[in-house]
Design a protein around this motif. Structure first.
Motif, PDB file in Angstrom:
ATOM      1  N   LYS A 142      -0.497   6.673   3.368  1.00 53.85           N
ATOM      2  CA  LYS A 142      -0.197   5.363   4.105  1.00 53.85           C
ATOM      3  C   LYS A 142       0.680   4.521   3.165  1.00 53.85           C
ATOM      4  CE  LYS A 142      -3.909   5.899   7.185  1.00 53.85           C
ATOM      5  NZ  LYS A 142      -5.600   5.796   7.620  1.00 53.85           N
ATOM      6  N   GLY A 143       0.944   5.024   1.897  1.00 51.30           N
ATOM      7  CA  GLY A 143       2.134   4.167   1.339  1.00 51.30           C
ATOM      8  C   GLY A 143       1.326   3.056   0.256  1.00 51.30           C
ATOM      9  N   PHE A 144       0.095   3.233   0.060  1.00 51.82           N
ATOM     10  CA  PHE A 144      -0.519   2.179  -0.722  1.00 51.82           C
ATOM     11  C   PHE A 144      -0.524   2.392  -2.096  1.00 51.82           C
ATOM     12  CE2 PHE A 144      -3.208   1.534   3.219  1.00 51.82           C
ATOM     13  CZ  PHE A 144      -2.554   0.342   3.633  1.00 51.82           C
ATOM     14  N   VAL A 145      -0.044   3.595  -2.673  1.00 48.72           N
ATOM     15  CA  VAL A 145       0.142   4.080  -4.165  1.00 48.72           C
ATOM     16  C   VAL A 145       1.160   3.709  -4.766  1.00 48.72           C
ATOM     17  CG1 VAL A 145      -0.239   5.956  -5.530  1.00 48.72           C
ATOM     18  CG2 VAL A 145      -1.772   5.819  -3.522  1.00 48.72           C
ATOM     19  N   GLN A 146       0.911   2.920  -5.953  1.00 46.24           N
ATOM     20  CA  GLN A 146       2.330   2.672  -6.701  1.00 46.24           C
ATOM     21  C   GLN A 146       2.318   3.443  -8.060  1.00 46.24           C
ATOM     22  OE1 GLN A 146       3.056  -1.398  -7.244  1.00 46.24           O
ATOM     23  NE2 GLN A 146       2.362  -1.888  -5.149  1.00 46.24           N
ATOM     24  N   LEU A 147       3.395   3.590  -8.697  1.00 46.56           N
ATOM     25  CA  LEU A 147       3.382   4.335 -10.268  1.00 46.56           C
ATOM     26  C   LEU A 147       3.341   3.394 -11.062  1.00 46.56           C
ATOM     27  CD1 LEU A 147       5.304   7.652  -9.395  1.00 46.56           C
ATOM     28  CD2 LEU A 147       2.884   7.441 -10.055  1.00 46.56           C
ATOM     29  N   ASP A 148       2.758   3.418 -12.103  1.00 44.76           N
ATOM     30  CA  ASP A 148       2.916   2.290 -13.232  1.00 44.76           C
ATOM     31  C   ASP A 148       2.494   3.215 -14.577  1.00 44.76           C
ATOM     32  OD1 ASP A 148       2.722  -0.328 -14.398  1.00 44.76           O
ATOM     33  OD2 ASP A 148       0.476   0.122 -14.818  1.00 44.76           O
ATOM     34  N   GLU A 149       3.698   3.332 -15.292  1.00 45.90           N
ATOM     35  CA  GLU A 149       3.479   4.108 -16.437  1.00 45.90           C
ATOM     36  C   GLU A 149       2.706   5.316 -16.480  1.00 45.90           C
ATOM     37  OE1 GLU A 149       2.301   1.445 -19.436  1.00 45.90           O
ATOM     38  OE2 GLU A 149       4.029   0.143 -19.476  1.00 45.90           O
ATOM     39  N   GLY A 150       2.940   6.146 -15.345  1.00 47.26           N
ATOM     40  CA  GLY A 150       2.396   7.569 -15.259  1.00 47.26           C
ATOM     41  C   GLY A 150       0.914   7.518 -14.381  1.00 47.26           C
ATOM     42  N   LYS A 155      -1.693   6.204 -11.194  1.00 46.36           N
ATOM     43  CA  LYS A 155      -1.303   5.840  -9.611  1.00 46.36           C
ATOM     44  C   LYS A 155      -2.271   4.821  -9.540  1.00 46.36           C
ATOM     45  CE  LYS A 155       0.111  10.323  -8.205  1.00 46.36           C
ATOM     46  NZ  LYS A 155      -0.316  11.599  -7.420  1.00 46.36           N
ATOM     47  N   ILE A 156      -1.760   3.569  -9.135  1.00 46.18           N
ATOM     48  CA  ILE A 156      -2.421   2.372  -8.926  1.00 46.18           C
ATOM     49  C   ILE A 156      -2.342   1.843  -7.250  1.00 46.18           C
ATOM     50  CG2 ILE A 156      -2.442   1.503 -11.219  1.00 46.18           C
ATOM     51  CD1 ILE A 156      -0.368  -0.273 -10.598  1.00 46.18           C
ATOM     52  N   VAL A 157      -3.479   1.163  -7.028  1.00 47.66           N
ATOM     53  CA  VAL A 157      -3.264   0.579  -5.681  1.00 47.66           C
ATOM     54  C   VAL A 157      -3.732  -1.110  -5.616  1.00 47.66           C
ATOM     55  CG1 VAL A 157      -4.822   0.584  -3.301  1.00 47.66           C
ATOM     56  CG2 VAL A 157      -4.157   2.722  -4.370  1.00 47.66           C
ATOM     57  N   PHE A 158      -2.851  -1.750  -4.908  1.00 45.27           N
ATOM     58  CA  PHE A 158      -3.007  -3.069  -5.039  1.00 45.27           C
ATOM     59  C   PHE A 158      -3.723  -3.515  -3.780  1.00 45.27           C
ATOM     60  CE2 PHE A 158       0.120  -3.457  -8.383  1.00 45.27           C
ATOM     61  CZ  PHE A 158      -0.579  -4.454  -9.401  1.00 45.27           C
ATOM     62  N   VAL A 159      -4.507  -4.403  -3.607  1.00 41.90           N
ATOM     63  CA  VAL A 159      -5.201  -4.879  -2.418  1.00 41.90           C
ATOM     64  C   VAL A 159      -4.802  -6.424  -2.059  1.00 41.90           C
ATOM     65  CG1 VAL A 159      -6.959  -2.939  -2.411  1.00 41.90           C
ATOM     66  CG2 VAL A 159      -7.414  -5.373  -3.382  1.00 41.90           C
ATOM     67  N   PRO A 160      -4.595  -6.678  -1.073  1.00 43.48           N
ATOM     68  CA  PRO A 160      -4.444  -8.225  -0.719  1.00 43.48           C
ATOM     69  C   PRO A 160      -5.255  -9.472  -1.311  1.00 43.48           C
ATOM     70  CG  PRO A 160      -4.534  -7.030   1.410  1.00 43.48           C
ATOM     71  CD  PRO A 160      -4.986  -6.011   0.419  1.00 43.48           C
ATOM     72  N   GLY A 161      -4.657 -10.189  -2.098  1.00 42.05           N
ATOM     73  CA  GLY A 161      -5.533 -11.401  -2.448  1.00 42.05           C
ATOM     74  C   GLY A 161      -6.094 -11.150  -3.832  1.00 42.05           C
ATOM     75  N   HIS A 162      -5.538  -9.779  -4.471  1.00 43.46           N
ATOM     76  CA  HIS A 162      -6.219  -9.576  -6.041  1.00 43.46           C
ATOM     77  C   HIS A 162      -5.132  -9.229  -6.681  1.00 43.46           C
ATOM     78  CE1 HIS A 162     -10.349  -9.528  -4.589  1.00 43.46           C
ATOM     79  NE2 HIS A 162     -10.059  -9.285  -3.344  1.00 43.46           N
ATOM     80  N   PRO A 217      -5.149  -4.332  -9.842  1.00 43.04           N
ATOM     81  CA  PRO A 217      -5.157  -3.031  -9.142  1.00 43.04           C
ATOM     82  C   PRO A 217      -6.400  -2.188  -9.436  1.00 43.04           C
ATOM     83  CG  PRO A 217      -3.514  -2.606 -10.903  1.00 43.04           C
ATOM     84  CD  PRO A 217      -4.332  -4.195 -11.174  1.00 43.04           C
ATOM     85  N   LEU A 218      -6.609  -1.305  -8.469  1.00 42.46           N
ATOM     86  CA  LEU A 218      -7.604  -0.059  -8.515  1.00 42.46           C
ATOM     87  C   LEU A 218      -6.686   0.861  -9.003  1.00 42.46           C
ATOM     88  CD1 LEU A 218      -9.351  -0.212  -5.254  1.00 42.46           C
ATOM     89  CD2 LEU A 218     -10.448  -0.444  -7.338  1.00 42.46           C
ATOM     90  N   THR A 219      -7.129   1.725 -10.099  1.00 39.51           N
ATOM     91  CA  THR A 219      -6.498   2.709 -10.826  1.00 39.51           C
ATOM     92  C   THR A 219      -7.194   3.989 -10.256  1.00 39.51           C
ATOM     93  OG1 THR A 219      -6.308   1.522 -12.879  1.00 39.51           O
ATOM     94  CG2 THR A 219      -6.037   4.042 -13.060  1.00 39.51           C
ATOM     95  N   VAL A 220      -6.323   4.711  -9.455  1.00 42.78           N
ATOM     96  CA  VAL A 220      -6.924   5.889  -8.704  1.00 42.78           C
ATOM     97  C   VAL A 220      -6.521   7.386  -9.396  1.00 42.78           C
ATOM     98  CG1 VAL A 220      -7.186   4.889  -6.296  1.00 42.78           C
ATOM     99  CG2 VAL A 220      -4.908   6.121  -6.980  1.00 42.78           C
ATOM    100  N   VAL A 221      -5.601   7.424 -10.241  1.00 44.93           N
ATOM    101  CA  VAL A 221      -5.304   8.420 -11.181  1.00 44.93           C
ATOM    102  C   VAL A 221      -4.978   8.032 -12.374  1.00 44.93           C
ATOM    103  CG1 VAL A 221      -4.065  10.880 -11.369  1.00 44.93           C
ATOM    104  CG2 VAL A 221      -4.624   9.940  -9.121  1.00 44.93           C
TER     105      VAL A 221
END
Length: 653
Positions: A345-353, A355-362, A365-369
Motif C-alpha cells: 500500500k506504499g506506506f513503507v520507507q527505507l531508512d539506513e537499511g 523499513k519504517i512507517v510514518f503515520v499522520p500527525g506523528h 515512525p514505527l520500525t517494521v523491519v
C-alpha cells in the motif's frame, strides 16, 4: 388479555405518523374541518401517551434486569427537550443524581446550555423559560413524581417512591441482572503480559489486577470476552539463554534441567553475553537457529518458557486470575504478511537499511523491519492488532499497560486506521494506561537494596500482615483454623487489589500495607468487615434464605424514613455506575460507589431498627421485614461489586 409488546410498538408508530400528518393541514379550507381535526389530534395524542406509558411499564415489569434510572430519565427528558426546542439540532442532555437530597433525587441541567445555543442563533430566551417548556413537554412516564425549577434553570426531579420500591422488589426476586445488551459484542483484553525468564514485578501487578477486573465487568454485562496474556517469549534474549543452557546442562534434551531460580540463570547468561565475545557470537547464532525453528532449539526455548509459566501461575492462583497465554511467538508467522501489506500500500520507507512507517500527525515512525532483517515490537504488535481485528473479529480491544507506553500505542492505532483495518467510530481500540507504583517515600517502589520488588515476596508479606491483623482482633479465638486461613487470604489479596483499583489508574499510587489493611475508611478491610456484618444481621434474627426469598415476593419495601429512601436510591444507582465505568474504564468509580453504599447502609442501620429485641432477655421480639429486605438488597449489590473487583469475601471474619 395481554397485548404483545411488538404490537404496541407498531400501533405507537402508526399513531405517531397520524399525529405528524395532522400537523400539516394542507388544503384545509373550512375552519370547522380544522377544529374537528384538532380535536382528533388531541384524542390521538392522549391515546398515544397512554400506549407509551403502558409499553414502558410493561417493559419494566417484564424485565428481570436492573433498570438504569439515569438512562430512563434521559429518555424522558430527551423527548421533552426535543419537543421544547425543535429548532436545536442535538440539544444537550444532562441528567445527574442530585448532590443535595433536599432538592430532589436527580437534576436536569440542560436549560442553561440550550439558552447559550439559542443565543448563538440570535434568540435570547431566559433559561428558566426553557426549563418551564421542558417540564410542559414531559411525556407521561412511570418514574417522575414531580419537578421544580431552581436557580438559573436547574430542573430538580423527584422520583416516585412506589417506582423505586418496585425496582427493589424486582432486584430481590430476580437477583442482580445487568441491563440487556443491544447486541453481544466481542471484547479482547490484553493484560498482565510479563516477560519470560524475568520475575513478575509490581508493574505487572497493576496490569494484572486492572485487566482482570475489566474482564469481569465486561463478562457480567454480557460481552464475549477473550483474556490475553501477551508475554514476551521471543527475541534476542533467548539466544543467550539457550547458549547458556547448552553449556550448563549439556544433556538438556534428554534430562529436564533443574532450573529453580530463572532470575539468577538470566543474570548469569546476561553477564556472559556482555563480557565474553565468543559467547555473544554463539548467542546470536542460537537466535537465528531458534527463528528457523530447529527442533533442539525450540525444545530449549520451551523448557525456559515452562519454568517461567510455573512461576507466573503461582501468582495467578493467588490473585484468582484467568488468562490465556498468547505471547509474541504466536504472531511470528503473521508478521511477514503484515509488513507486505504495508509495502503493497506504499506506506513503507527505507531508512539506513531499516523499513519504517510514518503515520499522520506523528514525527516518530514505527520500525517494521530492522537493518539485519529481524522484526521488532512494532511488527509483532501490528500483527497482534491485525489478528484481533480480523481473526478474533473483536468489536472492542483494550490494552492494559503502563502509561509510559501510551505513545507506542497511539502510533500503533494510527497505523491500523491509516491502512484501513478499522474505523474508530465502529471499533473501540483503547489503551487503558496506568501510573507507576511508588513506595511510601514517594519514589519508585524498590527493596531496601534498590532491587525491583518480587511479586511473590509482596503477596507473602501481605498474607503475613493480614494474619497479624486478624490475631490482633482476636479472630483466631472465634474462627476455626480453616475459616481463619480463608479470612487471611480474603483480607490479604482483597486489600492489595482494592488499594490498586480504588485509585484513579491514571495516577501513580503509593503502596502501603498499613493503609490498605486499615479497617477505617475506603479500604477492602473496612468493606469486607462491613459486608460480613450485613450478612450476619439475618443470621442473628434467625431468618433463613427461604424466608427472605418469600418476603421479597410478598412484602412491599417501604421507603418512608429518609435513610430508607437514601439507601434504596443508592442501591439502584448500580447500573448507572457500571455504565460510567464501561465508558471510561476507570474502576475507582465502582470502588467509590461501593464505599458510599457501605456508609449509606451504616447510616440506615443506625437510624432504622431492622430487628427489635427485648431489653432484658435479648430475644428478638419484632422483625421489620421490609428493612431486612433492604439489608439483603445491599448485600446483593456489594457481593456483585466485590465479584467485579475480583475480591472474595468470606462468611465469617
Amino acid at each position: 388479555q395481554k397485548i404483545p409488546i411488538n404490537e404496541w410498538e407498531r400501533e405507537i408508530q402508526t399513531l405517531s405518523a397520524e399525529v405528524e400528518s395532522l400537523k400539516n393541514p394542507q388544503n384545509l379550507n373550512a375552519s370547522a374541518r380544522l377544529e374537528e381535526l384538532r380535536e382528533e389530534n388531541n384524542k390521538l395524542k392522549y391515546r398515544l401517551n397512554i400506549l407509551k406509558r403502558g409499553l414502558q411499564e410493561e417493559k419494566t415489569n417484564c424485565s428481570h434486569a436492573m433498570l438504569n434510572i439515569n438512562q430512563r430519565l434521559q429518555e424522558v427528558f430527551g423527548e421533552a427537550i426535543r419537543a421544547a426546542c425543535p429548532e436545536l439540532d442535538n440539544p444537550p442532555l444532562v441528567v445527574a443524581p442530585n448532590q443535595q437530597a433536599k432538592f430532589g433525587d436527580y437534576q436536569c441541567n440542560s436549560a442553561m446550555a440550550m439558552a447559550q445555543m439559542l443565543k448563538a442563533k440570535g434568540m435570547k430566551i431566559n433559561p428558566r423559560e426553557i426549563a418551564e417548556k421542558i417540564i410542559q413537554n414531559l411525556p407521561d412516564n412511570e418514574l417522575v413524581q414531580k419537578t421544580e425549577i431552581a436557580g438559573p434553570g436547574f430542573i430538580n426531579i423527584h422520583l416516585k417512591r412506589q417506582f423505586v420500591s418496585k425496582l427493589l422488589s424486582n432486584l430481590l426476586v430476580n437477583g442482580v441482572k445487568p441491563p440487556p445488551l443491544a447486541s453481544k459484542k466481542k471484547v479482547v483484553v490484553d493484560f498482565s503480559s510479563p516477560n519470560i525468564a524475568k520475575e513478575m514485578h509490581v508493574g505487572h501487578l497493576r496490569s494484572t489486577i486492572i485487566g482482570e477486573s475489566m474482564c469481569r465487568l465486561f463478562e457480567f454485562l454480557g460481552y464475549d470476552v477473550l483474556r490475553l496474556n501477551h508475554v514476551g517469549d521471543w527475541g534476542t534474549q533467548f539466544g543467550m539463554l539457550i547458549a547458556h543452557l547448552q553449556d550448563k546442562f549439556p544433556n538438556y534434551l534428554t534430562v529436564s534441567p533443574p532450573i529453580s531460580d530463572l532470575q539468577a540463570f538470566y543474570k548469569e547468561s546476561k553477564k556472559r553475553f556482555d563480557e565474553e565475545e565468543d559467547f555473544k557470537k554463539r548467542a546470536y547464532q542460537c537466535v537465528v537457529r531458534l527463528q528457523s525453528k530447529e527442533p533442539d532449539f525450540i525444545k530449549g526455548w520451551n523448557l525456559i518458557c515452562d519454568v517461567s509459566r510455573q512461576e507466573f501461575q503461582k501468582i495467578y492462583d493467588c490473585l484468582d486470575i484467568t488468562i490465556i497465554e498468547r505471547g509474541e511467538s504466536y504472531y511470528q508467522d503473521m508478521m511477514t504478511k503484515v509488513v507486505k501489506e504495508f509495502e503493497d500500500k506504499g506506506f513503507v520507507q527505507l531508512d539506513e537499511g531499516r523499513k519504517i512507517v510514518f503515520v499522520p500527525g506523528h514525527s516518530v515512525p514505527l520500525t517494521v523491519v530492522k537493518s539485519d532483517g529481524g522484526y521488532t515490537y512494532d511488527t509483532s504488535d501490528l500483527a497482534a492488532l491485525h489478528n484481533r481485528l480480523f481473526d478474533e473479529k473483536a468489536d472492542i480491544i483494550i490494552y492494559v499497560t503502563d502509561s509510559g507506553q501510551a505513545m507506542h500505542f497511539q502510533l500503533l492505532y494510527a497505523a491500523g486506521q491509516m491502512i484501513g483495518w478499522y474505523n474508530p467510530q465502529v471499533t473501540r481500540v483503547e489503551h487503558a494506561g496506568f501510573g507507576v507504583v511508588l513506595g511510601e517515600d514517594k519514589k519508585k517502589f524498590k527493596t531496601r537494596s534498590g532491587d525491583t520488588v518480587r511479586l511473590m515476596d509482596l503477596l507473602e508479606e501481605g498474607l503475613k500482615r493480614a494474619m497479624d491483623k486478624l490475631k490482633e482482633k482476636e479472630r483466631d479465638k472465634v474462627l476455626t483454623p480453616e475459616e481463619l486461613t480463608k479470612a487471611q487470604r480474603s483480607v490479604a489479596f482483597g486489600c492489595i487489589k482494592y488499594a490498586d483499583l480504588s485509585h484513579n489508574r491514571i495516577n501513580d499510587y503509593v503502596f502501603s500495607f498499613d493503609k490498605m489493611l486499615d479497617d477505617r475508611g475506603n479500604t477492602a478491610a473496612y468493606l469486607l468487615y462491613a459486608f460480613t456484618r450485613i450478612r450476619s444481621i439475618a443470621r442473628l434474627a434467625n431468618i433463613d434464605e427461604a424466608t427472605l426469598k418469600k418476603a421479597a415476593e410478598t412484602t412491599e419495601v417501604l421507603l418512608d424514613h429518609d435513610k430508607e429512601w437514601k439507601l434504596g436510591k443508592c442501591i439502584l444507582r448500580f447500573p448507572e455506575i457500571l455504565q460510567k465505568v464501561l465508558d471510561d474504564l476507570l474502576l475507582h468509580t465502582l470502588c467509590d460507589y461501593l464505599y458510599e453504599l457501605a456508609t449509606t447502609f451504616t447510616e440506615f442501620y443506625d437510624s432504622c431498627y431492622c430487628i427489635e429485641k427485648d431489653r432484658q432477655t435479648g430475644e428478638v421480639v419484632k422483625v421489620n421485614m421490609w428493612r431486612m429486605l433492604l439489608c439483603d438488597a445491599t448485600a446483593l449489590i456489594m457481593a456483585k461489586c466485590f465479584d467485579i473487583l475480583g475480591i472474595n469475601p468470606v462468611d465469617r471474619m
